[in-house]
Design a protein around this motif. Structure first.
Motif, PDB file in Angstrom:
ATOM      1  N   SER A  97      50.594  51.012  39.423  1.00  0.00           N
ATOM      2  CA  SER A  97      50.925  50.063  38.346  1.00  0.00           C
ATOM      3  C   SER A  97      49.670  49.416  37.781  1.00  0.00           C
ATOM      4  CB  SER A  97      51.866  48.984  38.881  1.00  0.00           C
ATOM      5  OG  SER A  97      51.326  48.381  40.051  1.00  0.00           O
ATOM      6  N   ASP A 111      51.692  39.253  35.575  1.00  0.00           N
ATOM      7  CA  ASP A 111      52.342  39.884  36.722  1.00  0.00           C
ATOM      8  C   ASP A 111      52.929  41.214  36.251  1.00  0.00           C
ATOM      9  OD1 ASP A 111      54.062  40.717  38.770  1.00  0.00           O
ATOM     10  OD2 ASP A 111      54.586  38.655  39.316  1.00  0.00           O
ATOM     11  N   LEU A 112      52.407  42.303  36.767  1.00  0.00           N
ATOM     12  CA  LEU A 112      52.817  43.617  36.274  1.00  0.00           C
ATOM     13  C   LEU A 112      54.248  43.983  36.643  1.00  0.00           C
ATOM     14  CD1 LEU A 112      49.517  45.636  36.800  1.00  0.00           C
ATOM     15  CD2 LEU A 112      50.342  44.451  34.744  1.00  0.00           C
ATOM     16  N   ALA A 113      54.846  43.271  37.596  1.00  0.00           N
ATOM     17  CA  ALA A 113      56.269  43.482  37.875  1.00  0.00           C
ATOM     18  C   ALA A 113      57.132  42.845  36.796  1.00  0.00           C
ATOM     19  CB  ALA A 113      56.640  42.919  39.242  1.00  0.00           C
ATOM     20  N   GLU A 114      56.636  41.779  36.192  1.00  0.00           N
ATOM     21  CA  GLU A 114      57.384  41.080  35.146  1.00  0.00           C
ATOM     22  C   GLU A 114      57.057  41.592  33.751  1.00  0.00           C
ATOM     23  OE1 GLU A 114      56.619  36.933  35.719  1.00  0.00           O
ATOM     24  OE2 GLU A 114      57.566  36.905  37.701  1.00  0.00           O
ATOM     25  N   SER A 156      50.559  44.277  42.203  1.00  0.00           N
ATOM     26  CA  SER A 156      51.625  44.901  42.991  1.00  0.00           C
ATOM     27  C   SER A 156      52.976  44.734  42.307  1.00  0.00           C
ATOM     28  CB  SER A 156      51.693  44.277  44.380  1.00  0.00           C
ATOM     29  OG  SER A 156      52.807  44.791  45.092  1.00  0.00           O
ATOM     30  N   THR A 157      53.763  45.797  42.334  1.00  0.00           N
ATOM     31  CA  THR A 157      55.133  45.737  41.816  1.00  0.00           C
ATOM     32  C   THR A 157      56.155  46.082  42.898  1.00  0.00           C
ATOM     33  OG1 THR A 157      55.001  48.045  41.062  1.00  0.00           O
ATOM     34  CG2 THR A 157      54.390  46.340  39.470  1.00  0.00           C
ATOM     35  N   ARG A 161      56.831  42.107  47.946  1.00  0.00           N
ATOM     36  CA  ARG A 161      55.370  42.011  47.862  1.00  0.00           C
ATOM     37  C   ARG A 161      54.859  40.611  48.178  1.00  0.00           C
ATOM     38  NH1 ARG A 161      54.522  41.193  41.587  1.00  0.00           N
ATOM     39  NH2 ARG A 161      56.408  40.008  41.214  1.00  0.00           N
ATOM     40  N   PRO A 214      56.227  45.142  32.799  1.00  0.00           N
ATOM     41  CA  PRO A 214      55.957  46.565  33.029  1.00  0.00           C
ATOM     42  C   PRO A 214      55.457  47.229  31.747  1.00  0.00           C
ATOM     43  CG  PRO A 214      58.312  46.179  32.833  1.00  0.00           C
ATOM     44  CD  PRO A 214      57.657  44.830  32.850  1.00  0.00           C
TER      45      PRO A 214
END
Length: 196
Positions: A96, A43-46, A13-14, A18, A48
């Motif tokens: 994502s 972590d795909l939010a960190e 999750s991004t 979240r 990208p």
């Protein structure tokens, strides 16, 4: 004594606000208690990844795209096993996560994938069922024993600990199965490289 399995936990999750980090950190606590595992949180939010792909079989032209991939791709390649932590969005998983999966191919081959899904009534399990087909195409072994967290908003206390012991038991079962498959597939890859 064999080397520990290297487990990549992919937090999919991004979205702002979240719950993914809480869920991922809960799972990492379980994995950290197991001497047969080492872990890496992706972590795909960190980290990208680009959303525009080059022509099939070509490397990205832009240096910034190559740099974004360099922050993730070697970590996936180094993993012996994966756990995908995913919410359910609109009966499926986040864009994502699909983007991160599609940027990679051989990194997934002949490795096991476990799932920790979360959401409302469905406990995120519809997202898992969609992911199973995608990962089958990438030559992985997906585990039957997924963790599904129904009504996730009330499942953890303020310290990120599960309030229901059955959730911890489900994580143990999933990690037991993941370790078995991880060791078996690592030995198989060492004996004979996997060709897709």
């Amino acid at each position: 004594m064999t080397a520990p399995l290297h487990l990549a936990v992919i937090q999919g999750s991004t979205r702002d606000g979240r719950l993914g980090p809480t869920v991922a950190n809960w799972l990492l606590t379980h994995a950290a208690a197991r001497p047969e595992l080492t872990t890496d949180l992706v972590d795909l939010a960190e980290t990208p990844l680009p959303t525009v792909f080059p022509q099939l079989g070509q490397a990205p032209e832009r240096a910034e795209d190559r740099a974004l991939l360099a922050a993730v791709s070697p970590r996936l390649a180094a993993a012996d096993a994966f756990v995908v932590v995913t919410p359910e969005y609109n009966h499926s998983y986040p864009a994502s996560l699909k983007n991160a999966i599609d940027w990679h191919h051989k990194e997934w081959h002949a490795k096991p994938v476990g799932f920790v899904a979360y959401g409302g009534f469905s406990a995120g399990l519809r997202a898992v069922e969609h992911l199973r087909g995608v990962f089958a195409e990438l030559h992985t072994v997906t585990l039957r024993d997924a963790v599904g967290l129904q009504g996730v908003w009330g499942r953890f206390d303020e310290h990120g600990k599960a309030v229901d012991p059955s959730i911890d038991a489900a994580a143990k079962t999933m990690l037991d199965r993941l370790t078995w498959w991880g060791e078996a597939l690592r030995a198989a890859r060492a004996h004979k490289p996997y060709e897709a």
